[in-house]
Design an enzyme around this catalytic site. Structure first.
Site, short mmCIF file in Angstrom:
data_model
loop_
_atom_site.label_atom_id
_atom_site.label_comp_id
_atom_site.label_asym_id
_atom_site.label_seq_id
_atom_site.Cartn_x
_atom_site.Cartn_y
_atom_site.Cartn_z
N HIS A 137 0.84 -1.20 0.00
CA HIS A 137 0.00 0.00 0.00
C HIS A 137 0.88 1.25 0.00
O HIS A 137 0.66 2.17 -0.79
CB HIS A 137 -0.90 -0.05 1.25
CG HIS A 137 -1.75 1.16 1.47
ND1 HIS A 137 -3.09 1.18 1.19
CD2 HIS A 137 -1.45 2.39 1.95
CE1 HIS A 137 -3.59 2.37 1.50
NE2 HIS A 137 -2.61 3.12 1.96
N GLU A 138 1.89 1.28 0.86
CA GLU A 138 2.75 2.47 0.96
C GLU A 138 3.66 2.61 -0.26
O GLU A 138 3.89 3.73 -0.74
CB GLU A 138 3.56 2.44 2.26
CG GLU A 138 2.73 2.38 3.53
CD GLU A 138 1.65 3.45 3.70
OE1 GLU A 138 1.63 4.45 2.95
OE2 GLU A 138 0.80 3.27 4.58
N ILE A 139 4.19 1.51 -0.78
CA ILE A 139 5.03 1.60 -1.99
C ILE A 139 4.18 2.07 -3.17
O ILE A 139 4.64 2.87 -3.99
CB ILE A 139 5.76 0.27 -2.26
CG1 ILE A 139 6.86 0.07 -1.21
CG2 ILE A 139 6.37 0.26 -3.67
CD1 ILE A 139 7.59 -1.27 -1.31
#
Length: 164
Positions: free
Chosen positions: A133-135
């Site tokens: 999700h963050e990448i």
């Protein structure tokens, strides 16, 4: 340490690819601390510099499964499993809006720490979902883009009503 103002959907920073971090000076550690404080105040379990409008590849996660707070500089996924899992996702930049997203269950990724040392790590389950999700966010892919058009449109309308 400070709580920074979050950008909210549909801010352009949430659709922009972030540049690699090249300066591993003291400002990076300060930014990581500020991101952590901002994430905790939101509240959330993960945040990127893009969530505060800074287009650098910096992620902070705080999950019991990984032993608490970790900072990841320039993370990149090297491998993802064919086995998938679904989990409810949301964003500190879209508080109150959540939906189920399906992603690979496990990932292997490379990142640097705050000193610039390169590491590789394997994650499985919820931590793997969070890292993906963050990448995605660092790559300019806001989590809504992982939804079907129908779910995305419905959630966007609900978000606009929530914001007034």
């Amino acid at each position: 340490m400070a709580v920074l103002p979050l950008v909210t959907y549909p801010h352009p920073a949430l659709k922009a690819a972030c540049a690699p971090v090249t300066d591993f000076g003291p400002g990076l550690s300060t930014l990581a601390d500020d991101l952590y404080d901002t994430m905790k105040a939101a509240p959330g379990v993960g945040i990127t510099a893009a969530h505060v409008g800074i287009l650098q590849r910096l992620v902070v996660l705080d999950l019991p499964e990984i032993g608490g707070r970790h900072t990841y500089v320039n993370p990149e996924i090297l491998w993802s499993s064919g086995d998938e899992m679904s989990h409810t996702e949301g964003s500190v930049s879209m508080p109150g809006a959540t939906e189920t997203v399906t992603r690979p269950r496990a990932v292997k990724f490379r990142y640097q720490d705050l000193d610039g040392t390169v590491h590789e790590e394997d994650l499985d389950g919820f931590p793997a979902i969070c890292m993906q999700h963050e990448i995605d966010q660092l790559d300019g892919i806001f989590w809504l883009q992982r939804l079907s058009k129908l779910k995305r449109d419905r959630l966007t309308k609900k978000w606009e009503k929530m914001r007034g």
